[in-house]
Design a protein around this motif. Structure first.
Motif, mmCIF file in Angstrom:
data_model
loop_
_atom_site.group_PDB
_atom_site.id
_atom_site.type_symbol
_atom_site.label_atom_id
_atom_site.label_comp_id
_atom_site.label_asym_id
_atom_site.label_seq_id
_atom_site.Cartn_x
_atom_site.Cartn_y
_atom_site.Cartn_z
ATOM 1 N N PRO A 114 -48.298 -12.283 -83.229
ATOM 2 C CA PRO A 114 -47.086 -13.927 -83.606
ATOM 3 C C PRO A 114 -45.725 -13.052 -83.674
ATOM 4 O O PRO A 114 -44.909 -12.131 -84.354
ATOM 5 C CB PRO A 114 -47.585 -13.456 -84.826
ATOM 6 N N GLY A 115 -45.228 -13.917 -83.464
ATOM 7 C CA GLY A 115 -43.799 -14.377 -83.089
ATOM 8 C C GLY A 115 -43.507 -13.188 -81.895
ATOM 9 O O GLY A 115 -41.443 -13.975 -81.293
ATOM 10 N N GLY A 116 -44.564 -13.116 -80.858
ATOM 11 C CA GLY A 116 -44.163 -13.030 -79.426
ATOM 12 C C GLY A 116 -43.671 -14.154 -78.113
ATOM 13 O O GLY A 116 -44.205 -14.487 -78.215
ATOM 14 N N TYR A 117 -42.583 -13.606 -77.916
ATOM 15 C CA TYR A 117 -41.570 -14.778 -76.856
ATOM 16 C C TYR A 117 -41.893 -14.515 -75.778
ATOM 17 O O TYR A 117 -40.955 -12.906 -75.486
ATOM 18 C CB TYR A 117 -40.689 -15.572 -77.124
ATOM 19 N N ALA A 118 -42.478 -14.679 -74.294
ATOM 20 C CA ALA A 118 -41.432 -14.670 -73.083
ATOM 21 C C ALA A 118 -41.868 -14.938 -72.159
ATOM 22 O O ALA A 118 -42.163 -16.603 -72.444
ATOM 23 C CB ALA A 118 -43.679 -14.018 -72.649
ATOM 24 N N TYR A 119 -40.632 -14.996 -71.137
ATOM 25 C CA TYR A 119 -39.807 -16.305 -70.593
ATOM 26 C C TYR A 119 -40.610 -15.500 -69.108
ATOM 27 O O TYR A 119 -40.367 -14.499 -68.899
ATOM 28 C CB TYR A 119 -38.538 -16.368 -70.503
ATOM 29 N N ILE A 120 -40.930 -16.503 -68.098
ATOM 30 C CA ILE A 120 -41.581 -16.259 -66.590
ATOM 31 C C ILE A 120 -40.969 -17.234 -66.021
ATOM 32 O O ILE A 120 -41.018 -18.961 -65.830
ATOM 33 C CB ILE A 120 -42.928 -16.735 -67.240
ATOM 34 N N PRO A 121 -40.218 -16.698 -64.328
ATOM 35 C CA PRO A 121 -39.641 -17.580 -63.514
ATOM 36 C C PRO A 121 -41.014 -18.402 -62.528
ATOM 37 O O PRO A 121 -42.370 -17.632 -62.859
ATOM 38 C CB PRO A 121 -38.524 -16.467 -63.398
ATOM 39 N N PRO A 122 -40.428 -19.417 -62.121
ATOM 40 C CA PRO A 122 -41.695 -19.665 -61.081
ATOM 41 C C PRO A 122 -42.189 -18.425 -60.050
ATOM 42 O O PRO A 122 -41.263 -17.312 -59.506
ATOM 43 C CB PRO A 122 -40.491 -20.442 -60.378
ATOM 44 N N GLY A 123 -43.435 -18.331 -59.433
ATOM 45 C CA GLY A 123 -43.551 -17.836 -58.485
ATOM 46 C C GLY A 123 -43.584 -15.899 -58.798
ATOM 47 O O GLY A 123 -43.830 -15.202 -58.115
#
Length: 274
Positions: A114-123
């Motif tokens: 909980p509180g975990g955050y991920a950014y995932i770029p396109p492709g």
């Protein structure tokens, strides 16, 4: 940082004795989807996901969200997907609100709590699994990335809210702060997903009116929120959509902090009609 609370829906159905009166609203300028509407019968299933269901709380639609979609996902033990995204142009933010998830991103595993955050770029190749023994719930915000010649796509990253110090807004005595997961000056990003926190009694002291579209999911607490010309009571588990230029303000009601996960589109020219 103090322990944080992250509200997540559990589904079910209200009893036949419940009154139909609710706070749900859908207007040309804003929408309010209260937590009481997150029942079993409004969930969706998606291709290539196992033991999973999703509450779709925003989608591109005429007169509604224009730039993004947002889901609340629920994964049962053993559930997940090795092919979660079917649109190659989609970027994503994953934010965990309950349980634990294993995110495999570009071949590297990350345990998200909980509180975990991920950014995932396109492709970018990724997968998500619940390897625990209880249900896990998370937000999945998707946007078609607006590439710009001369700017690379942003890098993928995984972090947790507890590892990021909130930035206090100017001249507010510390009652209004924003947890920013990316540098606002990094123009590679065309969306920001942040956490806004108000201490009890804190306010947005003017009617914000701006070009950014917003999605707001209340993680904790309660407030009275100004949406266009209306003041609406909101609480943990409610979702709000605000059209670009919809006036907004709020007053945090207490007794604890009022916190929400905030989406907005940024850093790009306005699309022009052809």
């Amino acid at each position: 940082m103090a322990d944080r609370s992250y509200y997540s829906p559990k589904g079910g159905l209200p009893p036949q004795t419940q009154l139909l009166t609710d706070r749900a609203m859908f207007t040309d300028a804003y929408a309010v989807i209260p937590r009481g509407t997150f029942s079993d019968i409004v969930t969706s299933f998606l291709p290539f996901w196992d033991k999973a269901r999703f509450w779709v709380i925003a989608r591109p639609l005429s007169g509604f969200a224009e730039t993004f979609s947002q889901y609340i996902g629920e994964l049962l033990p053993g559930g997940g997907s090795d092919r979660p995204e079917t649109s190659p142009e989609a970027e994503a933010v994953i934010f965990v609100v309950e349980g634990g998830l294993t995110l495999t991103l570009a071949g590297k595993q990350h345990l998200m709590e909980p509180g975990g955050y991920a950014y995932i770029p396109p492709g970018t190749g990724w997968s998500l699994r619940n390897e625990g023994d209880s249900a896990a719930r998370f937000h999945w915000i998707r946007k078609a990335y607006q590439a710009v010649d001369g700017l690379d796509a942003p890098d993928a990253f995984v972090t947790n809210e507890r590892d990021i110090a909130p930035t206090e807004m100017p001249d507010c005595g510390g009652v209004w702060a924003t947890t920013r997961f990316v540098d606002p000056a990094d123009l590679r990003h065309d969306m920001h997903v942040t956490i806004v926190t108000f201490q009890p009694g804190g306010v947005i002291p003017f009617a914000e009116t701006h070009v950014m579209e917003h999605g707001l999911y209340v993680l904790e607490g309660k407030a009275v929120y100004r949406l266009n010309q209306d003041w609406v009571e909101v609480e943990a588990g409610d979702f709000m959509w605000l059209r670009a230029f919809c006036p907004q303000a709020c007053y945090a009601g207490g007794p604890g902090p009022f916190r929400y996960l905030l989406y907005k589109d940024v850093n790009r020219h306005m699309n022009l009609p052809r």
